[in-house]
Design an enzyme around this catalytic site. Structure first.
Site, mmCIF file in Angstrom:
data_model
loop_
_atom_site.group_PDB
_atom_site.id
_atom_site.type_symbol
_atom_site.label_atom_id
_atom_site.label_comp_id
_atom_site.label_asym_id
_atom_site.label_seq_id
_atom_site.Cartn_x
_atom_site.Cartn_y
_atom_site.Cartn_z
ATOM 1 N N GLY A 53 0.835 -1.201 0.000
ATOM 2 C CA GLY A 53 0.000 0.000 0.000
ATOM 3 C C GLY A 53 0.867 1.247 0.000
ATOM 4 O O GLY A 53 1.961 1.270 -0.582
ATOM 5 N N SER A 54 0.416 2.273 0.703
ATOM 6 C CA SER A 54 1.100 3.563 0.652
ATOM 7 C C SER A 54 2.484 3.556 1.269
ATOM 8 O O SER A 54 3.254 4.491 1.072
ATOM 9 C CB SER A 54 0.246 4.620 1.351
ATOM 10 N N THR A 55 2.816 2.498 2.038
ATOM 11 C CA THR A 55 4.173 2.451 2.586
ATOM 12 C C THR A 55 5.186 2.292 1.456
ATOM 13 O O THR A 55 6.385 2.457 1.663
ATOM 14 C CB THR A 55 4.347 1.269 3.571
#
Lengths: 624, 382
Positions: free
Chosen positions: A318-320
């Site tokens: 995801g956004s990581t």
């Protein structure tokens, strides 16, 4: 009468012959005696010793597993077990009948015992039951005359001090199974346990130690008359891990009840300080022996308690993943910190629409704000320009997509898609839309929590390709342990790394950061990081128009994974953390607070100064 | 009938007792003493359960031996056949109604003691054959017709004993009888003929042997073939002997016997225990004592003026020799395990009584060495 002297003459002559014959025979006896007692004496003396002296193996105590401060995590406890020696029991069945009247013996238990009796040599004791309490020991001793071949043995059994809180790392020991028997008599001893998983399995050989022996004099029935000599075995080597028991337990308790994973790394040495996976299992139960029901309930649990999610769980980052995309763009010169995109809530590519998590859009965004606010549209755009292969390459440099070579077995490799990979696996060409999806860490991309922690560490330690390690020391000769430090630099531009770090600082400490709700307020211990919320199902257009369902309204299996990667302290990073809560919902609400608590505890327990023993600093290493 | 030495044929009891070879008796006591020590050791340093009973038996046997020794030898001659027939009848009775012990019927339960007729027979056969050959003139000894009776006298008990089945005793009966035939002057040709016949009959006899007897012979030929089964005894016995070495492990220090590896250490394998604890030296010492007994036996027998006395004396001596040789050869693995005890040492009453009874006769031969006995048994002399 003249016959009588004749007769006497014959008699005397023949008596002399008879005497001579007897003399010869007696001489033969003497010769035989000489042969046996002088010529062959040595051989027979050896045989007599072999007859009377039995060598008994002594079980060496298994080595302990301790944490980085020497605090034991797995040690041995005294226990009593009842064993049966078939040679002395004669009729094992009848003996077990008699024993069953004194202590409880299940049918399955009986079958196992009889099977083992059949498999082992007749003088080898077979364990009937372990972990007897005092009352049972006393009852068996009292009834000893009716229980031929039954003996109480005092032994040691493996004990895991913190049960499921570190079950996945330590693993467990259990009785030697038939296909593990190597013919080594040590493995045939009752009560001998072999490492079946985790550290117990990896370092099984050094942990075992070497068996001692006791020379006993036995009589013809094999009964021990006395001990002649005793050679104590070598106790198993202690294994010292990089873990900090306190931090490990705190992390584990912090995610109790969830299906989650937490990894804490020292960003400079790669030492794994905590590695928690929930739910867990009780390793002590494995030592004792699991019933079929216990086993099947463990195996069928949807939250997979037997899986070490920190290394075997694979999740869309995801956004990581956005820092990877940003760094790929910066290093390739395709974007700059000042590069701006305007977020209107979605972008279009052909017929397809790619949505930002913020429905109304973020408006104009530079790189820092795109990370701070986790703008999806910015990264769709960036990814489109950078291209999937450059992103995959940067991700690989940061530790994703390949096993990290940890000592523990069962590491997953994760997945970094490229054009070539897609063509080879699916036969279909890479789609541009897939690059956009990859830009926000969704789609094909998969990473383990450990990989995410390593990625974070490499981002904040000045771009050094630190490698995680779990073992500090094994107190046995000839056991190689991963060496810390000495990791090569990734050759990344310090300014770019600084920009990424600044943005991650903003995620937590900036006013509009996605993790602004979970800062560390203690001065000097502040953390930086990045939230991630990974979809596990596709949101259809119809749904989107009808209004996206709240996570809480979905079945557990369909809820988003909550992720957070972080580091602390922000000024001179020392610790990196990765948190994944399966189906936990939002990264900022669910994962960030966990990461905050764990990072704060790590700094309070272990300090914030970089380790003194660090090797040569890589160029570009940050010094605050 | 010449009256030479008549003055010495009629001795008073007192004179007879004076004539007893007391040194010989002392020798027997010495051997028995060794036996007591070994039984004490076999019981791991206790007079119970063996030594105490053995001492009582030996004492009783010794008294009986003296009584037999002072009994007029002509009385033994007169009742030789009767004794033989009674023994044969008892042996037959065992065949019909004996109780079963050790897989072989050998005992008659008399309530107080178990009578073993085959042991009685060892003496009875010697007495009967001695009497028979005493009555046959030297020139007649090789007449085939005259050999039929003594052959039957040997064959009948041997067959019964073999049926029991007791290979060791049968062997002893036949060999002792053979010695008497030999001493009586039977031509060597006859022996050769019988030996040839025996060899020829071996395959047929093999058919009639019991399984355990066949097993014993096979085990003897290759004891290592079945180290935990039939060969166990002999292997353990050889280990015990060999490990004793030159001087042994010391009194009560024998590991093989103390840890029960050695079977039947108080009976048939007692020599092994002695040789384990006292080594080659101990074994040779005992063998020396036995040899002395044999020398006395020969001397006393050859000193007799009657053929009956000589035959009886050497018959007993030979029987004793057979006990010694068969037992020791057996425990050393020279011959199959046949179950013959070591004379005066092995625990057990029957063989002890047999032997002391025999020695009584031997001493009687010595005491009555000058008694001239007519070929017909000289009933007029008594």
């Amino acid at each position: 009468m003249h016959g009588d002297p004749d007769r006497q003459k014959v008699f005397t002559r023949r008596a002399a012959l008879l005497a001579g014959g007897k003399g010869l025979l007696l001489t033969a006896l003497v010769g035989r005696m000489y042969y046996l007692q002088v010529v062959e004496a040595e051989r027979y003396a050896t045989l007599a010793e072999e007859n009377r002296i039995n060598l008994r193996l002594l079980l060496p105590p298994r080595g302990r597993i301790v944490d980085r401060f020497g605090v034991p995590m797995a040690d041995n406890r005294q226990n009593y077990r009842v064993v049966v020696v078939s040679e002395q029991a004669g009729d094992v069945d009848a003996t077990l009948d008699a024993l069953a009247r004194i202590i409880h013996l299940g049918d399955g238990e009986r079958q196992r015992i009889l099977r083992e009796v059949g498999r082992k040599r007749r003088f080898v004791p077979v364990t009937v039951r372990e972990n007897l309490n005092w009352e049972e020991v006393a009852r068996i001793e009292v009834n000893a005359p009716d229980l031929p071949g039954i003996m109480i043995e005092e032994g040691q059994s493996r004990h895991y001090l913190h049960g499921e809180e570190m079950a996945h790392v330590l693993g467990y020991v259990a009785a030697v199974s038939e296909d593990e028997a190597t013919g080594d008599p040590l493995l045939e001893l009752p009560g001998f346990r072999i490492g079946k998983a985790g550290i117990e399995k990896v370092y099984d050989e050094p942990l075992r130690g070497s068996g001692g022996s006791s020379q006993v004099e036995v009589n013809a029935l094999g009964r021990v008359i006395r001990e002649l000599s005793r050679q104590e075995g070598q106790r198993g080597a202690d294994v010292e891990l990089t873990l900090d028991v306190g931090l490990q337990r705190l992390a584990s308790r912090r995610i109790r009840g969830e299906s989650a994973a937490v990894v804490v790394l020292d960003v400079h040495t790669g030492d794994i300080l905590a590695m928690a996976s929930t739910p867990g299992f009780d390793p002590n139960a494995f030592n004792r022996g699991l019933s079929t029901e216990e086993w099947s309930s463990l195996a069928s649990d949807p939250k997979a308690p037997m899986i070490n999610k920190t290394i075997a769980g694979q999740y869309a980052p995801g956004s990581t993943f956005k820092m990877v995309v940003a760094l790929a763009g910066l290093e390739a010169g395709i974007i700059a910190p000042e590069t701006t995109s305007t977020c209107r809530g979605h972008v279009s590519l052909g017929d397809a629409r790619f949505h930002c998590w913020k429905r109304g859009g973020h408006g104009p965004m530079d790189l820092e704000q795109a990370i701070v606010q986790s703008c999806d549209v910015y990264f769709y755009e960036a990814a489109r320009r950078i291209g999937i292969d450059r992103i995959a390459d940067m991700a690989r440099r940061l530790g994703l997509g390949e096993p990290l070579g940890l000592e523990l077995p069962g590491e997953s490799r994760g997945l970094l898609p490229t054009r070539a990979w897609k063509l080879a696996t699916t036969g279909a060409p890479w789609q541009k839309g897939e690059t956009l999806i990859a830009g926000i860490g969704q789609g094909y991309i998969l990473a383990t929590p450990l990989q995410l922690a390593v990625m974070t560490a490499r981002l904040v330690n000045g771009g050094v390709a630190v490698v995680p390690r779990l073992t500090r020391r094994v107190s046995a000769a000839g056991v190689a342990v991963p060496e810390p430090g000495a990791a090569p630099s990734l050759g990344l531009t310090p300014a770019h790394l600084a920009a990424i770090r600044e943005a991650m600082d903003g995620v937590v400490n900036g006013p509009s950061g996605t993790a602004a709700g979970s800062p560390i307020r203690e001065a000097g211990l502040e953390m930086g990081g990045k939230t991630g919320t990974a979809q596990v199902r596709r949101i259809t257009k119809a749904e989107r128009e009808a209004g996206v369902l709240k996570n809480e309204d979905l079945p557990w299996k369909e809820r988003d994974h909550a992720l957070f990667v972080g580091y602390a302290p922000v000024r001179a990073p020392r610790y990196a953390v990765a948190v994944v809560v399966e189906h936990g919902g939002s990264g900022s609400k669910k994962a960030a607070p966990i990461a905050r608590d764990v990072l704060l505890a790590a700094q309070q327990r272990l300090g914030t100064r970089p380790p003194v023993s660090r090797r040569d600093k890589a160029p570009g290493d940050d010094q605050a | 009938m010449p009256a030479v030495g008549l003055s010495r044929t009629e001795l008073t009891l007192r004179q007879k007792l004076w004539q007893v070879r007391w040194l010989f008796v002392l020798l027997l006591c010495a051997v028995a003493g060794i036996g007591f020590a070994m039984l004490y050791s076999a019981a791991k340093g206790s007079v119970e359960p063996w030594t105490s009973r053995q001492v009582i038996r030996f004492a009783a046997g010794l008294a009986m031996m003296i009584a037999v020794a002072v009994t007029d030898i002509r009385l033994w001659l007169r009742y030789a056949y009767g004794f033989y027939l009674v023994s044969l009848a008892l042996l037959g009775a065992v065949e019909i109604g004996g109780s079963v012990g050790m897989g072989a019927q050998r005992w008659i339960d008399l309530g107080i003691i178990n009578l073993q007729p085959s042991e009685l027979m060892k003496i009875a056969l010697v007495l009967a054959l001695a009497r028979y050959f005493h009555g046959v003139a030297a020139e007649d000894v090789n007449r085939p017709l005259l050999l039929v009776v003594p052959l039957l006298m040997v064959a009948a008990p041997s067959a019964l004993v073999l049926r029991q089945p007791d290979l060791g005793t049968a062997l002893m009966l036949i060999i002792a009888a053979g010695a008497l035939f030999f001493l009586a002057g039977v031509r060597l040709l006859w022996f050769a003929a019988v030996a040839g016949l025996a060899v020829g009959l071996t395959p047929i006899i093999w058919q009639f042997l019991r399984d355990y007897q066949k097993q014993r012979v096979l085990t003897f030929l290759n004891p290592e073939s079945d180290p935990l089964g039939a060969g166990y005894h002999i292997i353990q016995s050889k280990i015990a002997l060999g490990s004793g070495g030159l001087f042994g492990k010391g009194f009560m220090q024998g590991t093989q016997s103390k840890l029960d590896f050695l079977p039947e250490k108080q009976t048939d394998f007692i020599f092994t225990m002695l040789a384990e604890e006292f080594g080659l030296m101990g074994g040779l010492a005992l063998l020396g004592l036995y040899t002395l007994v044999l020398v006395y036996g020969f001397a006393m027998s050859l000193g007799s003026r009657s053929q009956f006395g000589r035959l009886l004396g050497l018959g007993v001596t030979t029987t004793f020799f057979l006990f010694v040789f068969i037992n020791i050869a057996m425990v050393m693995g020279l011959i199959p395990v046949v179950g013959v005890p070591l004379p005066l040492i092995s625990y057990g009453g029957t063989a002890m009584i047999t032997l002391l009874f025999g020695f009584g006769l031997l001493v009687s031969v010595h005491i009555h060495r000058d008694v001239v006995i007519g070929r017909r048994g000289a009933p007029d002399d008594l």
